[in-house]
Enzyme design. Structure first.
Site, PDB file in Angstrom:
ATOM      1  N   ASP A 152       8.597   0.267   7.479  1.00 49.39           N
ATOM      2  CA  ASP A 152       7.257   0.125   8.076  1.00 49.39           C
ATOM      3  C   ASP A 152       7.246  -1.250   8.738  1.00 49.39           C
ATOM      4  O   ASP A 152       6.765  -2.222   8.174  1.00 49.39           O
ATOM      5  CB  ASP A 152       6.204   0.247   6.972  1.00 49.39           C
ATOM      6  CG  ASP A 152       4.787   0.182   7.507  1.00 49.39           C
ATOM      7  OD1 ASP A 152       4.581   0.511   8.685  1.00 49.39           O
ATOM      8  OD2 ASP A 152       3.879  -0.207   6.746  1.00 49.39           O
ATOM      9  N   GLY A 164       0.814  -1.216   0.000  1.00 50.07           N
ATOM     10  CA  GLY A 164       0.000   0.000   0.000  1.00 50.07           C
ATOM     11  C   GLY A 164       0.848   1.267   0.000  1.00 50.07           C
ATOM     12  O   GLY A 164       0.570   2.220  -0.739  1.00 50.07           O
ATOM     13  N   CYS A 208       2.263   0.480  13.186  1.00 52.18           N
ATOM     14  CA  CYS A 208       0.847   0.767  13.443  1.00 52.18           C
ATOM     15  C   CYS A 208       0.532   0.400  14.894  1.00 52.18           C
ATOM     16  O   CYS A 208      -0.531  -0.116  15.216  1.00 52.18           O
ATOM     17  CB  CYS A 208      -0.081   0.073  12.442  1.00 52.18           C
ATOM     18  SG  CYS A 208       0.230  -1.660  12.208  1.00 52.18           S
TER      19      CYS A 208
END
Length: 355
Positions: free
Chosen positions: A293, A229, A346
Site C-alpha cells: 500500500d 488500518g 489512494c
C-alpha cells in the site's frame, strides 16, 4: 444557530496556520479543540466544517473576494451558506449583496471547483472530459465509514451498541464489515471504540485486504503499513491465526499500530522498522501474501484531505512515481513462489496505478 465573532476569528487563526504556515488541517483542528475544550458539539461541528469547506473552496472564494486573506474567505463562505454575517462591528464593512452577486458569476470549472491550474491540466490530460465529474466528486464532503472488528463483535451487534450511544449507522451493501455514519459524530469517545469493536476506515480501503484472500495460518507482510488500518483488517480476515509482519520507515506509526492491535484483540502482528534495504533483503522469499500500500499523491482522497490541493506539486508526484516503482521492484522479492501480491494506492492517477 447564532454565530459569534470570537468563533469566526478562531477559525481564521486555524486557516492561517493551514494556508500561511502549511500545517495539516486535521492536526491544527485537533490542537484547536484541545485548547478550546469548552466548545459545545454544535460549535465544534460548525468550526470543523467551516475550516474544511473554506480549504476545499479556497480558489473559488479567493476569486469571489479578490483576496486570499482567511477572514475574507470565511466571510464568503458564511454569505454563501447562511446568507448573512454576524452583526458585530468587525463585519460592518463587508457588502453582503455584492458578495452574493459575485458568488453567482459563471467562473471557469477549475475556479468553480477550486483546483489549481497545474492539477486541472494534469486531470484533463489523464481523464479528458471525465475530469469535470471527478472534480465535482472530489469536492463532496467525505462520509465516515467504520469497519466492524469481527474478532470482537458482529455488525448487527455493533449497530445496536452504537445506537445506545446515540450514534446512528447504516450497513453498506456488498461490504461485509462496513457501516456508514448517518450523521457525522465523534466516534472515538464511544465505549464501542474503547472496547475495540470497530476501526474508522474508508470503504475503498476496506476493499484492499480481501483482495489478498488472506487465510488463517498464512504468512503475510504489510510492507508500507503506516498506522496499520489494513494490517488490522488482514488479521481479522485471518481470524487472528498466522503471522503478519507490519513494516514502515516511521517507528511512531508502528507504535500507533501496536496500541490499535491491543485494543482490537489482535496478537499475530509483529512490527518492523525499515531502516535500510537490508531489512527487506533479509525477508526475501518469505511470504504467502504481500500488501504494498505504497506512498502516493493522495489524489483519490482529496474529499477527506482537501488541503492536498494546495500542498501537492507535480514535482512531488514525479518523486512518488519513482519511489513506487522502486518499492514494487525491491519489495516484491519478499514473495514466495506463487505468492499473491496486491499493489494499492489512494491515488486515481494512471501514472501511479495502471502505468
Amino acid at each position: 444557530m447564532k454565530i459569534h465573532s470570537h468563533l469566526v476569528f478562531k477559525i481564521v487563526e486555524v486557516l492561517d496556520l493551514v494556508f500561511i504556515e502549511k500545517k495539516y488541517a486535521d492536526k491544527v483542528l485537533e490542537k484547536a479543540f484541545k485548547a478550546n475544550r469548552k466548545l459545545g458539539s454544535r460549535d465544534r461541528k460548525f468550526f470543523a466544517e467551516t475550516v474544511y469547506e473554506v480549504i476545499r473552496h479556497f480558489r473559488f472564494y479567493s476569486e469571489v473576494m479578490k483576496s486570499d486573506l482567511s477572514i475574507d474567505l470565511v466571510v464568503a463562505h458564511l454569505v454563501k451558506t447562511r446568507g448573512n454575517l454576524p452583526g458585530d462591528k468587525e463585519f460592518a464593512d463587508f457588502d453582503v449583496e455584492k458578495i452574493q452577486s459575485r458568488l453567482k458569476y459563471k467562473y471557469p470549472l477549475e475556479v468553480q471547483y477550486s483546483f489549481p491550474d497545474w492539477m486541472h491540466q494534469l486531470g484533463t490530460s489523464e481523464f479528458g472530459e471525465k475530469w469535470n465529474d471527478l472534480m465535482k466528486a472530489l469536492n463532496q464532503q467525505a462520509e465516515v465509514y467504520l469497519r466492524t472488528n469481527l474478532l470482537r463483535t458482529t455488525k448487527p451487534e455493533l449497530i445496536k451498541a452504537l445506537a445506545l450511544e446515540e450514534i446512528q449507522t447504516k450497513a453498506v451493501e456488498k461490504f461485509p464489515d462496513c457501516l456508514v455514519l448517518v450523521e457525522r459524530k465523534n466516534v472515538f469517545t464511544t465505549e464501542s471504540f474503547k472496547k475495540g469493536f470497530f476501526e474508522v476506515q474508508d470503504a475503498g480501503s476496506q476493499m484492499i485486504a480481501p483482495l489478498l484472500n488472506p487465510q488463517p495460518g498464512d504468512r503475510v507482510v504489510d510492507a508500507c503499513a503506516g498506522a496499520g488500518g489494513k494490517s488490522l483488517h488482514l488479521a481479522a480476515c485471518m481470524k487472528n491465526k498466522g503471522k503478519i509482519i507490519s513494516m514502515d520507515i516511521h517507528e511512531w506509526k508502528l507504535n500507533e499500530l501496536k496500541k490499535r492491535a491491543a485494543r482490537g484483540g489482535v496478537d499475530i502482528i509483529e512490527t518492523k522498522v525499515i531502516e535500510t534495504n537490508k531489512t527487506i533483503k533479509r525477508l526475501e522469499n518469505s511470504f504467502d501474501k504481500i500488501l504494498l500500500d505504497v506512498p502516493c499523491s493522495g489524489m483519490g482522497v482529496i474529499r477527506r484531505n482537501p488541503d492536498t490541493k494546495w500542498k501537492l506539486s507535480m514535482e512531488e508526484i514525479d518523486r512518488m512515481v519513482l519511489l513506487q516503482r522502486e518499492i514494487l521492484k525491491d519489495y516484491s522479492k519478499m514473495a514466495k513462489s506463487k505468492a499473491t501480491m496486491v499493489y494499492a494506492t489512494c491515488s486515481i492517477l494512471h501514472r501511479e496505478n495502471e502505468d
